[in-house]
Scaffold this motif. Sequence first.
Motif, PDB file in Angstrom:
ATOM      1  N   LYS A   1       4.126  10.212  -1.433  1.00  0.00           N
ATOM      2  CA  LYS A   1       3.583   8.975  -0.876  1.00  0.00           C
ATOM      3  C   LYS A   1       4.693   7.947  -0.755  1.00  0.00           C
ATOM      4  CE  LYS A   1      -1.199   8.824  -2.250  1.00  0.00           C
ATOM      5  NZ  LYS A   1      -2.208   7.928  -2.765  1.00  0.00           N
TER       6      LYS A   1
ATOM      7  N   GLU B   1       2.744   4.293 -10.682  1.00  0.00           N
ATOM      8  CA  GLU B   1       2.361   5.455 -11.483  1.00  0.00           C
ATOM      9  C   GLU B   1       3.401   6.582 -11.374  1.00  0.00           C
ATOM     10  OE1 GLU B   1      -0.245   4.195 -12.933  1.00  0.00           O
ATOM     11  OE2 GLU B   1      -0.327   5.806 -14.377  1.00  0.00           O
TER      12      GLU B   1
ATOM     13  N   THR C   1      -2.772   4.622 -15.571  1.00  0.00           N
ATOM     14  CA  THR C   1      -3.750   5.265 -14.668  1.00  0.00           C
ATOM     15  C   THR C   1      -4.906   4.340 -14.236  1.00  0.00           C
ATOM     16  OG1 THR C   1      -5.281   6.257 -16.270  1.00  0.00           O
ATOM     17  CG2 THR C   1      -3.279   7.517 -15.771  1.00  0.00           C
TER      18      THR C   1
ATOM     19  N   PHE D   1      -5.744   0.043  -8.893  1.00  0.00           N
ATOM     20  CA  PHE D   1      -5.170   0.583  -7.647  1.00  0.00           C
ATOM     21  C   PHE D   1      -3.774   1.140  -7.853  1.00  0.00           C
ATOM     22  CE2 PHE D   1      -3.654  -3.814  -7.440  1.00  0.00           C
ATOM     23  CZ  PHE D   1      -2.376  -3.681  -6.914  1.00  0.00           C
TER      24      PHE D   1
ATOM     25  N   ARG E   1      -4.306   4.592  -9.440  1.00  0.00           N
ATOM     26  CA  ARG E   1      -4.786   5.580  -8.453  1.00  0.00           C
ATOM     27  C   ARG E   1      -3.739   5.872  -7.383  1.00  0.00           C
ATOM     28  NH1 ARG E   1      -9.481   2.309  -9.168  1.00  0.00           N
ATOM     29  NH2 ARG E   1      -8.942   1.133  -7.309  1.00  0.00           N
ATOM     30  N   GLU E   2      -2.575   5.293  -7.527  1.00  0.00           N
ATOM     31  CA  GLU E   2      -1.476   5.442  -6.553  1.00  0.00           C
ATOM     32  C   GLU E   2      -1.884   4.984  -5.158  1.00  0.00           C
ATOM     33  OE1 GLU E   2       1.675   8.338  -6.558  1.00  0.00           O
ATOM     34  OE2 GLU E   2       0.571   9.487  -8.062  1.00  0.00           O
ATOM     35  N   GLU E   3      -2.675   3.906  -5.130  1.00  0.00           N
ATOM     36  CA  GLU E   3      -3.017   3.302  -3.834  1.00  0.00           C
ATOM     37  C   GLU E   3      -2.011   2.217  -3.468  1.00  0.00           C
ATOM     38  OE1 GLU E   3      -7.795   3.854  -4.694  1.00  0.00           O
ATOM     39  OE2 GLU E   3      -6.999   1.838  -4.427  1.00  0.00           O
ATOM     40  N   GLY E   4      -1.297   1.752  -4.472  1.00  0.00           N
ATOM     41  CA  GLY E   4      -0.356   0.671  -4.224  1.00  0.00           C
ATOM     42  C   GLY E   4       0.721   0.591  -5.278  1.00  0.00           C
TER      43      GLY E   4
ATOM     44  N   GLN F   1       0.842  -1.203   0.000  1.00  0.00           N
ATOM     45  CA  GLN F   1       0.000   0.000   0.000  1.00  0.00           C
ATOM     46  C   GLN F   1       0.872   1.246   0.000  1.00  0.00           C
ATOM     47  OE1 GLN F   1      -2.870   0.592   3.151  1.00  0.00           O
ATOM     48  NE2 GLN F   1      -3.587  -1.516   2.935  1.00  0.00           N
ATOM     49  N   LEU F   2       0.374   2.282  -0.675  1.00  0.00           N
ATOM     50  CA  LEU F   2       1.041   3.582  -0.614  1.00  0.00           C
ATOM     51  C   LEU F   2       0.269   4.491   0.324  1.00  0.00           C
ATOM     52  CD1 LEU F   2       1.905   4.127  -4.393  1.00  0.00           C
ATOM     53  CD2 LEU F   2       3.504   3.652  -2.545  1.00  0.00           C
ATOM     54  N   LYS F   3       1.009   5.174   1.215  1.00  0.00           N
ATOM     55  CA  LYS F   3       0.371   6.109   2.151  1.00  0.00           C
ATOM     56  C   LYS F   3       1.026   7.473   2.044  1.00  0.00           C
ATOM     57  CE  LYS F   3      -1.629   2.851   5.272  1.00  0.00           C
ATOM     58  NZ  LYS F   3      -1.984   2.458   6.607  1.00  0.00           N
ATOM     59  N   ASP F   4       0.240   8.507   2.316  1.00  0.00           N
ATOM     60  CA  ASP F   4       0.740   9.878   2.242  1.00  0.00           C
ATOM     61  C   ASP F   4       1.862  10.111   3.245  1.00  0.00           C
ATOM     62  OD1 ASP F   4      -0.978  10.683   0.246  1.00  0.00           O
ATOM     63  OD2 ASP F   4      -2.567  11.238   1.651  1.00  0.00           O
TER      64      ASP F   4
END
Length: 159
Positions: free
Chosen positions: A31, A103, A138, A141, A144-147, A13-16
């Motif tokens: 992120k 991404e 794009t 997930f 969307r840069e969620e992972g 997962q990517l987190k801010d």
Amino acid sequence: MRIKVGFGFDVHQLKDNHPFVVGGVNLEHHKGAFGHSDADVLLHAICDALLGAANLRDIGFHFKNTDPQWKGISSLVLLKETVKLLKEKKFEIGNIDAMLCLEAPKINPHIPQMQENIAAAIGISVDDISIKATTNETMGFIGREEGVVAYAVCLIEKI
Ligand SMILES: [Zn+2]
């Protein structure tokens, strides 16, 4: 069989405002990957490829994500430990080919440093470490840069 192929996959997962370590390189980004260790998705995929080739189970089997010993640790240490396990089974590492799917940010400028970090940890030539990167156009997930996702294959030989 003396020559064996291995395959590895990993996702984080990517987190801010989280550190983003890939291939032992700290990427400047808003992120970062979240996990028990430093969440280096590329090194984890490579560890799993190596372990798989040697039929040594997977990274979670050797480095449990509940073990405080591995909390926040550099995955270069896990890679070195993985190489030790292969050496104990008398395997030599031939080459690694890996693919990163994310991404952003751009990975290209960092690939030579990643190759050097990995080659040094494993003890083989940078010429035997291939790292490639792609976006997910794009979609999903990753888009969307969620992972972030990584795949790796390797070749090893019984000595
Ligand atoms: Zn991982």
